[in-house]
Design a protein around this motif. Structure first.
Motif, PDB file in Angstrom:
ATOM      1  N   PRO A 175      -2.291  -7.800 -24.896  1.00  0.00           N
ATOM      2  CA  PRO A 175      -2.021  -6.428 -24.478  1.00  0.00           C
ATOM      3  C   PRO A 175      -1.290  -6.380 -23.139  1.00  0.00           C
ATOM      4  CG  PRO A 175      -4.342  -6.946 -24.217  1.00  0.00           C
ATOM      5  CD  PRO A 175      -3.725  -8.112 -24.918  1.00  0.00           C
ATOM      6  N   ILE A 176      -0.660  -5.255 -22.863  1.00  0.00           N
ATOM      7  CA  ILE A 176       0.152  -5.077 -21.655  1.00  0.00           C
ATOM      8  C   ILE A 176      -0.541  -4.087 -20.719  1.00  0.00           C
ATOM      9  CG2 ILE A 176       2.359  -4.222 -20.758  1.00  0.00           C
ATOM     10  CD1 ILE A 176       3.635  -5.163 -23.382  1.00  0.00           C
ATOM     11  N   TYR A 177      -0.502  -4.391 -19.429  1.00  0.00           N
ATOM     12  CA  TYR A 177      -1.106  -3.517 -18.416  1.00  0.00           C
ATOM     13  C   TYR A 177      -0.016  -2.916 -17.542  1.00  0.00           C
ATOM     14  CZ  TYR A 177      -4.320  -1.911 -14.769  1.00  0.00           C
ATOM     15  OH  TYR A 177      -5.032  -1.145 -13.885  1.00  0.00           O
ATOM     16  N   SER A 178      -0.150  -1.655 -17.201  1.00  0.00           N
ATOM     17  CA  SER A 178       0.789  -0.973 -16.314  1.00  0.00           C
ATOM     18  C   SER A 178       0.125  -0.719 -14.962  1.00  0.00           C
ATOM     19  CB  SER A 178       1.236   0.361 -16.926  1.00  0.00           C
ATOM     20  OG  SER A 178       1.928   1.138 -15.962  1.00  0.00           O
ATOM     21  N   HIS A 179       0.635  -1.355 -13.906  1.00  0.00           N
ATOM     22  CA  HIS A 179       0.110  -1.094 -12.568  1.00  0.00           C
ATOM     23  C   HIS A 179       0.535   0.287 -12.087  1.00  0.00           C
ATOM     24  CE1 HIS A 179      -1.685  -5.023 -11.699  1.00  0.00           C
ATOM     25  NE2 HIS A 179      -0.721  -5.518 -12.446  1.00  0.00           N
ATOM     26  N   PHE A 180       1.633   0.791 -12.622  1.00  0.00           N
ATOM     27  CA  PHE A 180       2.100   2.132 -12.279  1.00  0.00           C
ATOM     28  C   PHE A 180       1.109   3.179 -12.776  1.00  0.00           C
ATOM     29  CE2 PHE A 180       4.535   5.982 -13.253  1.00  0.00           C
ATOM     30  CZ  PHE A 180       5.168   6.213 -12.039  1.00  0.00           C
ATOM     31  N   ASN A 181       0.655   3.000 -14.028  1.00  0.00           N
ATOM     32  CA  ASN A 181      -0.316   3.927 -14.622  1.00  0.00           C
ATOM     33  C   ASN A 181      -1.761   3.509 -14.364  1.00  0.00           C
ATOM     34  OD1 ASN A 181       1.707   5.573 -15.797  1.00  0.00           O
ATOM     35  ND2 ASN A 181       1.901   4.120 -17.492  1.00  0.00           N
ATOM     36  N   TYR A 182      -1.950   2.304 -13.854  1.00  0.00           N
ATOM     37  CA  TYR A 182      -3.286   1.773 -13.566  1.00  0.00           C
ATOM     38  C   TYR A 182      -4.136   1.743 -14.828  1.00  0.00           C
ATOM     39  CZ  TYR A 182      -7.466   0.894 -10.659  1.00  0.00           C
ATOM     40  OH  TYR A 182      -8.586   0.334 -10.066  1.00  0.00           O
ATOM     41  N   ASP A 183      -3.503   1.340 -15.943  1.00  0.00           N
ATOM     42  CA  ASP A 183      -4.209   1.359 -17.217  1.00  0.00           C
ATOM     43  C   ASP A 183      -3.505   0.443 -18.210  1.00  0.00           C
ATOM     44  OD1 ASP A 183      -6.108   2.035 -19.096  1.00  0.00           O
ATOM     45  OD2 ASP A 183      -5.575   4.163 -19.202  1.00  0.00           O
ATOM     46  N   ARG A 248       2.546  -0.582   1.991  1.00  0.00           N
ATOM     47  CA  ARG A 248       3.903  -0.673   1.445  1.00  0.00           C
ATOM     48  C   ARG A 248       4.021   0.133   0.162  1.00  0.00           C
ATOM     49  NH1 ARG A 248       6.795  -6.396   1.386  1.00  0.00           N
ATOM     50  NH2 ARG A 248       8.457  -4.957   0.806  1.00  0.00           N
ATOM     51  N   LEU A 249       3.012   0.072  -0.689  1.00  0.00           N
ATOM     52  CA  LEU A 249       3.042   0.849  -1.929  1.00  0.00           C
ATOM     53  C   LEU A 249       2.987   2.345  -1.646  1.00  0.00           C
ATOM     54  CD1 LEU A 249       0.656  -1.329  -4.114  1.00  0.00           C
ATOM     55  CD2 LEU A 249       3.082  -0.925  -4.542  1.00  0.00           C
ATOM     56  N   TYR A 260      -0.240   6.718 -10.788  1.00  0.00           N
ATOM     57  CA  TYR A 260      -1.685   6.969 -10.780  1.00  0.00           C
ATOM     58  C   TYR A 260      -2.185   7.213  -9.355  1.00  0.00           C
ATOM     59  CZ  TYR A 260      -6.699   6.221 -11.580  1.00  0.00           C
ATOM     60  OH  TYR A 260      -8.065   6.377 -11.630  1.00  0.00           O
ATOM     61  N   PHE A 261      -1.628   6.473  -8.384  1.00  0.00           N
ATOM     62  CA  PHE A 261      -2.085   6.584  -7.001  1.00  0.00           C
ATOM     63  C   PHE A 261      -1.172   7.482  -6.159  1.00  0.00           C
ATOM     64  CE2 PHE A 261      -3.955   2.420  -8.228  1.00  0.00           C
ATOM     65  CZ  PHE A 261      -5.290   2.745  -8.011  1.00  0.00           C
ATOM     66  N   HIS A 262      -0.477   8.412  -6.792  1.00  0.00           N
ATOM     67  CA  HIS A 262       0.448   9.289  -6.063  1.00  0.00           C
ATOM     68  C   HIS A 262      -0.261  10.050  -4.943  1.00  0.00           C
ATOM     69  CE1 HIS A 262       3.686  12.008  -5.162  1.00  0.00           C
ATOM     70  NE2 HIS A 262       2.961  13.064  -5.505  1.00  0.00           N
ATOM     71  N   ARG A 263      -1.544  10.360  -5.122  1.00  0.00           N
ATOM     72  CA  ARG A 263      -2.278  11.144  -4.116  1.00  0.00           C
ATOM     73  C   ARG A 263      -2.310  10.453  -2.754  1.00  0.00           C
ATOM     74  NH1 ARG A 263      -5.618   8.757  -7.667  1.00  0.00           N
ATOM     75  NH2 ARG A 263      -7.427   7.536  -6.962  1.00  0.00           N
ATOM     76  N   ALA A 265       0.231   8.912  -1.371  1.00  0.00           N
ATOM     77  CA  ALA A 265       1.550   8.923  -0.739  1.00  0.00           C
ATOM     78  C   ALA A 265       1.609   9.888   0.438  1.00  0.00           C
ATOM     79  CB  ALA A 265       2.619   9.284  -1.767  1.00  0.00           C
ATOM     80  N   ALA A 266       0.822  10.961   0.374  1.00  0.00           N
ATOM     81  CA  ALA A 266       0.851  11.968   1.434  1.00  0.00           C
ATOM     82  C   ALA A 266      -0.064  11.618   2.606  1.00  0.00           C
ATOM     83  CB  ALA A 266       0.456  13.330   0.853  1.00  0.00           C
ATOM     84  N   PHE A 267      -0.818  10.517   2.494  1.00  0.00           N
ATOM     85  CA  PHE A 267      -1.726  10.133   3.569  1.00  0.00           C
ATOM     86  C   PHE A 267      -0.942   9.694   4.801  1.00  0.00           C
ATOM     87  CE2 PHE A 267      -5.968   8.923   1.332  1.00  0.00           C
ATOM     88  CZ  PHE A 267      -5.939  10.120   0.630  1.00  0.00           C
ATOM     89  N   SER A 268      -1.495   9.971   5.964  1.00  0.00           N
ATOM     90  CA  SER A 268      -0.935   9.391   7.181  1.00  0.00           C
ATOM     91  C   SER A 268      -1.208   7.894   7.170  1.00  0.00           C
ATOM     92  CB  SER A 268      -1.572  10.026   8.410  1.00  0.00           C
ATOM     93  OG  SER A 268      -2.946   9.650   8.494  1.00  0.00           O
ATOM     94  N   GLU A 269      -0.543   7.176   8.062  1.00  0.00           N
ATOM     95  CA  GLU A 269      -0.764   5.726   8.092  1.00  0.00           C
ATOM     96  C   GLU A 269      -2.219   5.399   8.420  1.00  0.00           C
ATOM     97  OE1 GLU A 269       1.087   1.674  10.101  1.00  0.00           O
ATOM     98  OE2 GLU A 269       2.310   3.483   9.861  1.00  0.00           O
ATOM     99  N   ALA A 270      -2.810   6.168   9.318  1.00  0.00           N
ATOM    100  CA  ALA A 270      -4.213   5.922   9.680  1.00  0.00           C
ATOM    101  C   ALA A 270      -5.134   6.205   8.493  1.00  0.00           C
ATOM    102  CB  ALA A 270      -4.600   6.802  10.867  1.00  0.00           C
ATOM    103  N   GLU A 271      -4.866   7.287   7.754  1.00  0.00           N
ATOM    104  CA  GLU A 271      -5.678   7.618   6.583  1.00  0.00           C
ATOM    105  C   GLU A 271      -5.524   6.555   5.499  1.00  0.00           C
ATOM    106  OE1 GLU A 271      -5.766  12.501   6.499  1.00  0.00           O
ATOM    107  OE2 GLU A 271      -3.949  11.435   5.849  1.00  0.00           O
ATOM    108  N   ALA A 272      -4.278   6.109   5.280  1.00  0.00           N
ATOM    109  CA  ALA A 272      -4.033   5.087   4.263  1.00  0.00           C
ATOM    110  C   ALA A 272      -4.699   3.770   4.636  1.00  0.00           C
ATOM    111  CB  ALA A 272      -2.527   4.889   4.082  1.00  0.00           C
ATOM    112  N   ASP A 273      -4.625   3.412   5.917  1.00  0.00           N
ATOM    113  CA  ASP A 273      -5.264   2.183   6.393  1.00  0.00           C
ATOM    114  C   ASP A 273      -6.775   2.244   6.168  1.00  0.00           C
ATOM    115  OD1 ASP A 273      -6.707   0.575   8.679  1.00  0.00           O
ATOM    116  OD2 ASP A 273      -4.698  -0.291   8.553  1.00  0.00           O
TER     117      ASP A 273
END
Length: 319
Positions: A175-183, A248-249, A260-263, A265-273
């Protein structure tokens, strides 16, 4: 008199510095161009020409010796067992290690180098991500926060696939996995058609469980491996690499609204860290300590990485 055991002297491994290991390259040619090397490295990994020459060329030479010996033994077994023993038995290499340690890069480099050897022109690569249970199943079973842990995989499907490979059935399908879709991608597979070598990369591929007291057979994924590699690094280094990759992602793949992890993208660097460190410590570090690191000593070869992503030392199991 108190006798103390020398653990180093009892080790089943022979240990090499980077320079000592590099000397085992002998006259193995370097077949990869700089462009190929760039394409082989992972998102947050670093792969230099010296890494190829000093680490991976000696390793490809070693593996070619192992594969050649196994092929010779298989031909002898064909002769011993008679015409019923037909087909080709692929040589299977398992590559294990933590999230963010660089398993994918190592696997792709080995695939590229081993395919240049005359006795192994056909090298396939499969990741066990495709054998994760679909998200819908993980959610139903309450396992989404355990994704990547042993219980989150469709183990019977993975074992069936490896059994087909070892039996020479063609083609085997993974089977194939998509990291973009996380599924897992529904109803899509990749065909693996009797390769000379199959590289299987995954977090828990070297894991076993407690054997039954009645002696009944319980197959493990690693039972199908001919050679096992573990990529190692300190926990603090792994956490840093995971956070760097996450950041980076956040600025690349996560920006796509369909991701899947689009939410994030809007985080600040501190929030993402902070989010990345929380995910690492609550999920990936737990999996590393409970399931992945304990399998390190089951490997035939341990590649020890330093903070700059370069392999600093190599341990090879003694014959």
């Amino acid at each position: 008199m108190d006798l103390k055991l020398d653990n180093a002297g009892l080790s089943p491994y022979r240990n090499f510095t980077r320079a000592e290991w590099a000397g085992l390259r002998a006259d193995t040619p370097q077949p990869l161009t700089r462009d190929e090397i760039t394409r082989l490295q992972g998102l947050n990994d670093r792969l230099s020409l010296s890494e190829i020459e000093e680490i991976y060329l000696p390793l490809s030479r070693l593996l070619s010796i192992y594969v050649g010996s196994t092929q010779k033994l298989f031909r002898a077994m064909q002769k011993f067992l008679g015409p019923e023993q037909t087909g080709k038995m692929p040589y299977i290499i398992g590559v294990a290690g933590s999230v963010a340690v660089g398993k994918s890069t190592t696997s792709r480099v080995l695939q590229a180098l081993l395919g240049r050897w005359p006795n192994t022109p056909k090298v396939a690569l499969v990741t066990t991500d495709g054998f994760l249970l679909p998200n819908a199943v993980l959610e139903q079973e309450g396992l989404m926060q355990r994704k990547g842990f042993p219980e989150s995989y469709d183990l019977p499907a993975l074992l069936h696939f490896l059994s087909d490979i070892k039996a020479g059935r063609r083609p085997a399908r993974a089977p194939i996995y998509s990291h973009f879709n996380y599924d897992v991608v529904p109803h899509e597979t990749v065909e693996v058609d009797q390769p000379d070598i199959l590289i299987v990369e995954g977090l828990n591929v070297l894991q076993t469980s407690r054997p039954p007291k009645d002696g009944k057979a319980i197959p493990f994924v690693s039972d199908y491996f001919d050679f096992k590699i573990y990529i190692d690094a300190d926990e603090a280094i792994l956490e840093r690499w995971y956070v760097e990759r996450f950041l980076r992602l956040r600025g690349t793949a996560f920006r796509d609204p369909a991701a899947y992890f689009h939410r994030y993208a809007a985080f600040s660097e501190a929030e993402a860290d902070a989010t990345a460190r929380s995910i690492w410590r609550s999920i990936n570090l737990v999996n590393l300590r409970e399931n992945i690191l304990p399998t390190r000593q089951r490997a035939d070869l341990i590649l020890r990485k330093g903070g700059d992503h370069e392999i600093e030392a190599v341990s090879l199991r003694k014959l």
